[in-house]
Structures are given as C-alpha cells and as structure tokens.
Design a protein around this motif. Structure first.
Motif: not given
Lengths: 270, 270
Positions: B121-141, B193-195
């Motif tokens: 199963p594939l779960a997608i976490i979208d951070i597109t809007d945040r990445a427009k403001e910050d190229a180094n945007a991260t997915v966090e817990a 990723t720890d979570l």
C-alpha cells in the motif's frame, strides 16, 4: 472500480504468506519426525507474491558466454560510511527484457514499452515433459490451441510464457548447452508466435536463455515478434509456482532511454 | 482469495485507460474549439497503471554530479541484424533503490529485499506548498501524525512517499541545487522516519534526489533508516497522479547479487 480489490489482495498476500510459512514449518516438523523427505516446493498459496526473477551476478549464464555484469566499488564503505558500485552490464543478462529495438533499427526502446503492457494476465504453456526428452523442445501453434481448449481464450494484453523446467538448470552447463557444447534449450516456435500475434498478446516469456530454441538457425521468433512492436522476457524463474491461468504478471522493465532491453524485476500475483 | 480482483483490476485498468484517452481527446477538441488552454494533467483515472519511474540517460541528475549511465554499443545493428548496449551504471541513478547495504557494511543487498515488501500500500505525504517556500522542506513526525488523523492508520507494510512537486524540476538545475550551487531539495526529517520505524513501514520514497534533504549535514535518515533493514526509493515520478491513500505501489527493484541499490521500475495501481 477495484481499488479495494488490489488492497485486499495485498492484505491477503501477507496473510497467505504467514499461513504458508506456518504450514510449511509444521509440515517440515512432521516430516522430520516421521522420516518423510520434505517436498522440494510447497504448493502455491493464493494471494502470494511470486518472484519470477533470478538473482544474477557474473556467473549467470549469457548467450555469448561472457559475464553479463561486472562490479567495481565506486565508493567503499571503509572511510566513507556508505558504499556503491559502478556496474558494467550487458543489456541482455539475468532475467531480462528484449525490446523491439533489440531486433530492429528503429523499434521501440525498452523505455517506450507502455506501462499498461507491464501489468498483464499471465498464461503459461507447459512443455516440461517434452523438454525432458528434447532440450530444444518448442511451443507450437497446436500447444497454444490446446491451452485455449483447456483454459478458454487468452486474455487480451496477456503475457504468454513457456514453462519448460529450465530455470532449475540455471547453475548447470545444461542451461545453455548439450553434452557436445552446442546451444540446446527450449523456446517458442514461429507457428506459435504467429498465432499469438493475432490474439492481442503483449509479450512472450521463456524460462530459458532465448525466445528461440537453442538449435534455431534463423532466430525466426526474435526477427518476427520483436520488430512488430512486441516485447519478450528471457530467463524467467519460478514459473513452477504458478497456475497456468489466473496469475497477474508485473514486469519491472528498466527505463534507460533507448535501451534494447535490460535486466528486469518480474513479479507475479497469484 | 482475491485472484479475481487482481484480474478485474487489470481489465478495469485497460478499460479506464481507453475511456481516459477518449475523454482527454474529446476535452482537448472542445478546448481547442473554444480557445481554452488544455490542462497540464488529466485527473487520475481509477484502475490506471501509473508509472512512477523517470526515463533516464546520461543527462539525468545525480548526487555527485557525474553521469549515472553511459552507453556503448556491444553489438551494432548494421551487419548483425540485432543490437545491444554495454552499459556503465552507477547504482544510485535514475528512479532507484537504496538497499540497507548502501549505508551499512553488511546489511541486506538489493537482491535480498523480500518480494512481499515490493508490492505494498502507498501512503503519500504532500508538502508541495511548503517546498515552494523552502527547497529543503522536510516531512516531520507532525506530518505523519496529520496524515494519520486525516486518512486513518498507515497500512502495515506500506511504502510512505514524500510528494514535493520536485519531479517536475528534473530537467532543471533546481532539481539539485539552489541559486548558489548548494544542494537544495526536500527530504525526510529524522523525526518522521523514527516514527515510521515504529509502524511496520517497509520503505520510504521521495520525488527528490535523496531521502535526506539537500541541506542535511549528517544524512541522519540514510544512516538510521537503511541499516535497520528497510529500504528507500529516490527520484520517484508522477506522484501527482495518485491519491494520498489507496494506491498500491509495485517496486521493480533490480536483483543483482550484493547490490547496494540500483535503477528500478516503479509502478502504481490506482
């Protein structure tokens, strides 16, 4: 329309595998206790993911006899904390794809095979008994017709695979040659692929070294099937674990631009 | 148990694609007639096979900046009637796998990843809007927790992918670097990723060049996630065509013995 089914299949796959492993462990314990030899293969479990791909390295048999892959460390773990290889790969090694471009000057590259042709119903034509008598046994039109009589029409867009038992010989010289060192392995006869070409079949696959049999003088299947825009899969593994009808094959063809083929990861869902 | 569903999904895939193409053609004709610009992407069609793999060649961006693949003809078509390449491939190029062995001296090679972890199963976490403001945007817990709040538990054995919109930049310098030439792209933060490591997740995936963000000083995700026996997928394509929940990913990881990873064919069924 059937999202739920796919997810359910994945869940069932996991559940089935766990049941399978538990069942195998129990059966092995019983057989060990009773002195009965364990079977070579367990019966296929519904919902299982079956890996149709050989692990390959420089010892894997190739058509021209030279190693199909060579490794060199590009970055070593010691001193870096990570590592990666620089690989030299001849495209037609391991479980691999033959793209139309392999046998045509301007056919589709492996990157141009449409994704919907990579997820397909799998029809298996078994010639294991015949291949025991004749290493160059072929699937012919009559075998395709017999499959249809027994199993119904070949589904549109199917991959049709030849099963000859050859995968189990992959570590032996007999995978490639007869006792005199001549090419000898099963393949498709052109009467079969001419018929399949009328049936909207996406690809053919073999568990041997080549789409054509070892004693082919003219590569009649390569030279007719591939230039017509269809693809092939060579050196399939574990077809013995699948029913002749009802599995879905997923062909992880490589996607380097303009490739004539290449090592692939091929899976099946039962 | 759900054989029929898989086959039905394949059939629906073909039917849906045909309907989709007909729909797109009709819409395009209407828009051309009315002067309305055609949309960049069609809405995802249920039952579709979505190709999550970039086509790659020597121009595809790599982490170290050197070409990830080079071609040489091993056999040329002229005079032979067939052709094939000898390829030089650095394992971590194109849409590719990071195996545990990439960041550990003795972890599992790419050939040792269990097949049942390649259909998930594939779960997608979208951070597109945040990445427009910050190229180094991260997915966090907190992003993982927000996904669970909105979509329910992450399925066991899932692949969790970060979607940042970065795949569309793959032919631009901005896929890899900021205006000053420094690495700059989205990635996973270690809190995420720890979570995920507590949730029976098989793999993480990114549509950027690396599991860690471009400005990572310590590769915290690579050095913790991979040696624990999990894998990663880098440079995914077309995640925009998928729902954040409900798709199945099929990861055609290469199967060369002892590989630290390698170019893969990654598909999804919607």
């Amino acid at each position: 329309m059937c999202n739920h089914c796919v997810i359910e299949t994945v869940k069932q796959t996991m559940l089935s595998r766990r049941s399978l492993f538990r069942g195998m462990a129990a059966a092995s314990a019983t057989m060990a206790a009773t002195g009965v030899a364990a079977p070579v293969r367990a019966a296929p479990a519904t919902g299982e993911v079956v890996d149709l791909t050989h692990t390959y390295d420089a010892s894997f048999p190739t058509f021209d006899g030279t190693p199909g892959i060579q490794y060199e460390w590009a970055v070593e773990f010691a001193g870096n904390g990570y590592q990666l290889h620089k690989l030299t790969i001849f495209e037609h090694t391991g479980t691999h794809i033959d793209a139309p471009l392999h046998f045509s000057a301007d056919g589709a590259g492996v990157d141009e095979i449409e994704p919907e042709k990579l997820v397909a119903p799998l029809a298996i034509i078994d010639i294991t008994d015949r291949a025991k008598e004749d290493a160059n046994a072929t699937v012919e039109a009559a075998d395709v017709e017999a499959w249809i009589s027994a199993n119904g029409e070949i589904p549109k867009g199917a991959v049709v695979a030849l099963r000859s038992g050859w995968a189990s010989k992959v570590k032996e010289p007999a995978f490639r040659n007869d006792g005199e060192g001549k090419f000898a392995f099963p393949g498709f006869g052109k009467s079969a692929t001419d018929l399949l070409a009328t049936l909207d079949v996406a690809a053919i696959g073999v568990d041997s070294l080549s789409l054509d049999p070892g004693n082919s003088a003219d590569f009649a299947v390569h030279t007719s099937w591939l230039p017509a825009g269809r693809y092939g899969i060579e050196c399939l593994n574990n077809l013995e674990d699948l029913p002749v009808k009802g599995a879905t094959i997923i062909v992880g063809a490589p996607k380097h631009r303009g490739g004539t083929g290449g090592p692939a990861r091929v899976l099946a869902l039962v």
